[in-house]
Design a protein around this motif. Structure first.
Motif, PDB file in Angstrom:
ATOM      1  N   LYS A 300       6.994  -4.159 -11.194  1.00  0.00           N
ATOM      2  CA  LYS A 300       5.627  -4.469 -10.759  1.00  0.00           C
ATOM      3  C   LYS A 300       5.176  -3.505  -9.665  1.00  0.00           C
ATOM      4  CE  LYS A 300       5.518  -9.385 -11.938  1.00  0.00           C
ATOM      5  NZ  LYS A 300       4.418  -9.243 -12.915  1.00  0.00           N
ATOM      6  N   ARG A 301       6.110  -3.116  -8.800  1.00  0.00           N
ATOM      7  CA  ARG A 301       5.762  -2.130  -7.775  1.00  0.00           C
ATOM      8  C   ARG A 301       5.419  -0.795  -8.422  1.00  0.00           C
ATOM      9  NH1 ARG A 301      10.795   0.048  -5.080  1.00  0.00           N
ATOM     10  NH2 ARG A 301      10.734   1.026  -7.134  1.00  0.00           N
ATOM     11  N   ALA A 304       2.041  -1.044  -9.957  1.00  0.00           N
ATOM     12  CA  ALA A 304       0.981  -0.980  -8.946  1.00  0.00           C
ATOM     13  C   ALA A 304       0.742   0.461  -8.501  1.00  0.00           C
ATOM     14  CB  ALA A 304       1.352  -1.853  -7.751  1.00  0.00           C
ATOM     15  N   LYS A 358     -12.043   0.302  -4.809  1.00  0.00           N
ATOM     16  CA  LYS A 358     -11.010   0.028  -5.805  1.00  0.00           C
ATOM     17  C   LYS A 358      -9.728   0.802  -5.499  1.00  0.00           C
ATOM     18  CE  LYS A 358     -13.782  -1.330  -9.801  1.00  0.00           C
ATOM     19  NZ  LYS A 358     -14.110  -1.040 -11.223  1.00  0.00           N
ATOM     20  N   ALA A 361      -8.067  -1.035  -2.706  1.00  0.00           N
ATOM     21  CA  ALA A 361      -7.471  -2.285  -3.200  1.00  0.00           C
ATOM     22  C   ALA A 361      -6.173  -2.022  -3.934  1.00  0.00           C
ATOM     23  CB  ALA A 361      -8.469  -3.004  -4.111  1.00  0.00           C
ATOM     24  N   ALA A 362      -6.120  -0.928  -4.702  1.00  0.00           N
ATOM     25  CA  ALA A 362      -4.896  -0.591  -5.434  1.00  0.00           C
ATOM     26  C   ALA A 362      -3.757  -0.279  -4.469  1.00  0.00           C
ATOM     27  CB  ALA A 362      -5.153   0.594  -6.362  1.00  0.00           C
ATOM     28  N   GLN A 364      -3.434  -1.498  -1.447  1.00  0.00           N
ATOM     29  CA  GLN A 364      -3.027  -2.764  -0.839  1.00  0.00           C
ATOM     30  C   GLN A 364      -2.127  -3.564  -1.788  1.00  0.00           C
ATOM     31  OE1 GLN A 364      -3.660  -3.275   2.345  1.00  0.00           O
ATOM     32  NE2 GLN A 364      -4.786  -1.337   2.313  1.00  0.00           N
ATOM     33  N   THR A 365      -2.403  -3.461  -3.084  1.00  0.00           N
ATOM     34  CA  THR A 365      -1.560  -4.141  -4.066  1.00  0.00           C
ATOM     35  C   THR A 365      -0.141  -3.598  -4.026  1.00  0.00           C
ATOM     36  OG1 THR A 365      -3.464  -4.543  -5.502  1.00  0.00           O
ATOM     37  CG2 THR A 365      -1.288  -4.667  -6.510  1.00  0.00           C
ATOM     38  N   ARG A 368       1.573  -5.069  -1.042  1.00  0.00           N
ATOM     39  CA  ARG A 368       1.885  -6.486  -1.264  1.00  0.00           C
ATOM     40  C   ARG A 368       3.133  -6.651  -2.128  1.00  0.00           C
ATOM     41  NH1 ARG A 368       0.949 -10.176  -5.240  1.00  0.00           N
ATOM     42  NH2 ARG A 368      -0.146  -8.625  -6.481  1.00  0.00           N
ATOM     43  N   VAL A 369       3.208  -5.881  -3.216  1.00  0.00           N
ATOM     44  CA  VAL A 369       4.363  -5.985  -4.107  1.00  0.00           C
ATOM     45  C   VAL A 369       5.632  -5.520  -3.390  1.00  0.00           C
ATOM     46  CG1 VAL A 369       5.361  -5.175  -6.275  1.00  0.00           C
ATOM     47  CG2 VAL A 369       2.929  -5.725  -6.162  1.00  0.00           C
TER      48      VAL A 369
END
Length: 484
Positions: A300-301, A304, A358, A361-362, A364-365, A368-369
């Motif tokens: 998932k990382r 992202a 965007k 935001a990507a 930051q995702t 988070r991961v």
């Protein structure tokens, strides 16, 4: 060997009694066979396989993003009128000019009638110049091919590969969880069947004590109340035996569900205790590299990060090559070209800061991961430590329980002899009988808990496929209710 055969035959009889009337005899099933059935026939495994195949096809589909797009199109149209240029408004001026020229004397009179005859058809004709007929059709093709999209195609291809690997890890997680479920139900059935054996021995023992109590009461050696106490315990033992048989039926249905097979299954692989397993650090190291949940978080990382690359590509120019042509034309004007090729470039200058937000935001995702990955690593490490310590605790308990079992057996023998000689009460004898049954049940339960926790430990470490090998280790001690 004789004990094992006897236990197997007794278990088969118990299972047939506990279950509803069966259509066919129970099938003996080793742990290896049960694992093979589960990992082949369970619907969850099949669903995971379909998920992996779907992700594989999605990854192959992403390859097409690099390929040219070829389209064949056809069309037919009928318009309200022909397309052209209307010169009819110029008739009157032309006719006036012609009359002035003919009447000016510049043209000899004898030629004027001939000239008028020549002009008359022209002036009477429709002065509309048609360029395109109102009815037309064509069949043609178009080719487009991306040259540079700012890295978006590369990111999409990597993302598809990550999704495929994620599906594979999810399949591994499903299979590992099913192994743990199978161990819980397979040995759960073995435990329930052996508890029935223990309860049956209690019933048989109390029934014998009841016969002895009746004889002793008739000879005046014990009071009537003591015989009533034995009868009370007899009814209680029979009720617990019936409940144990119902438990066998329930767990047997659960095992059939895991195996996705109909018909009664009789587990023949004994519950076991391994005297020595690897150190805790070994399982923690294995979990760090093989745990499918941790691997999914890492994927998932990576996914992202590909999302960041996709958003970054929006700031880059996009270049596409294109071309097209018509293969067949129906009443299409010759002025229209039959083919064309070119290159298109698209550069976004401003879109209301949509790209900037965007892209942020990507990123930051990704952060988070990464934090979730750190937490998952610690959680799995703590889980392995917890399961390992609990496993060692059950192994240590078994040593103490074995000592208690030897004492309980000897204590029952002594109380039985004393009761027959009138030196002990019936309640003391029954308590000794129940104490032995309790120790035997506790011993079986401890072995079951050990095997269930071992399966969960191996699942956390990503080693579920090695569970059957632990049962075959040289230091793996099979556990039966009779300790033999």
């Amino acid at each position: 060997m004789k004990t094992a055969v006897k236990t197997l035959c007794s278990a088969a009889a118990l299972l047939s009694l506990a279950q509803a009337p069966a259509q066919e005899p129970a099938r003996t099933l080793t742990l290896d066979e049960a694992i093979a059935m589960t990992l082949t026939d369970n619907p969850a495994v099949k669903a995971a396989e379909y998920e992996e195949r779907a992700a594989q096809q999605q990854r192959r589909a992403s390859i097409g993003l690099r390929m040219p797009r070829i389209n064949v199109t056809g069309a037919y149209a009928y318009m309200a009128k022909d397309i052209g240029v209307d010169f009819n408004d110029m008739k009157a001026p032309v006719q006036d000019i012609a009359g002035q020229v003919l009447g000016s004397g510049m043209v000899p009179p004898q030629y004027i009638p001939q000239i008028q005859q020549l002009i008359a058809p022209i002036m009477g004709a429709d002065w509309f110049l048609k360029v395109q007929d109102r009815s037309l059709g064509f069949v043609g093709g178009q080719v487009t091919m991306p040259i540079w999209l700012g890295g978006k195609i590369n990111a999409a291809g990597r993302a598809a590969k990550i999704q495929e690997q994620t599906a594979i890890e999810q399949g591994v997680q499903t299979r590992n969880a099913l192994v743990s479920e199978l161990v819980e139900r397979y040995f759960g059935l073995a435990l329930a069947m052996q508890v029935v054996e223990v309860r049956q021995q209690v019933v048989d023992g109390v029934r014998k004590h009841l016969d002895d109590a009746i004889a002793l009461e008739q000879n005046g050696m014990i009071a009537h109340s003591e015989r009533l106490y034995v009868e009370f315990k007899m009814a209680e033992a029979e009720r617990e035996l019936a409940n144990s048989r119902l438990q066998v039926q329930t767990i047997s249905s659960a095992l059939q569900n895991t195996l996705n097979r109909n018909g009664e299954m009789l587990p023949v692989t004994s519950m076991f205790i391994v005297d020595r397993i690897e150190e805790m650090a070994y399982y923690q190291d294995m979990a760090a590299t093989r745990n499918p949940l941790l691997n999914q978080v890492a994927l998932k990382r990576d996914l992202a990060q590909q999302g960041v690359r996709v958003q970054r590509s929006e700031f880059m120019p996009q270049v596409v090559a294109m071309g097209g042509g018509s293969f067949y034309n129906y009443q299409v004007a010759g002025l229209v070209p039959r083919w064309a090729v070119g290159v298109g470039v698209n550069i976004k200058i401003f879109d209301g800061l949509n790209r900037e937000y965007k892209y942020s935001a990507a990123k930051q995702t990704v952060r988070r991961v990464e934090e979730l990955q750190n937490k998952a690593d610690k959680d799995i490490s703590v889980l392995v430590e917890q399961l390992y310590n609990q496993l060692q605790n059950y192994r240590n308990q078994m040593t103490s329980i074995d000592a208690s079992l030897a004492f309980a057996e000897e204590y029952l023998r002594m109380k039985n002899a004393a009761f027959l000689e009138g030196l002990s009460s019936s309640s003391d004898l029954i308590d000794a009988e129940l104490n032995l049954a309790g120790v035997r049940t506790e011993r079986l339960q401890t072995a079951y808990n050990y095997d269930k926790l071992l399966a969960r430990l191996l699942e956390a470490a990503g080693l579920s496929d090695e569970f059957a090998a632990y049962a075959r280790r040289a230091d793996a001690r099979p556990i039966h209710f009779d300790k033999k």
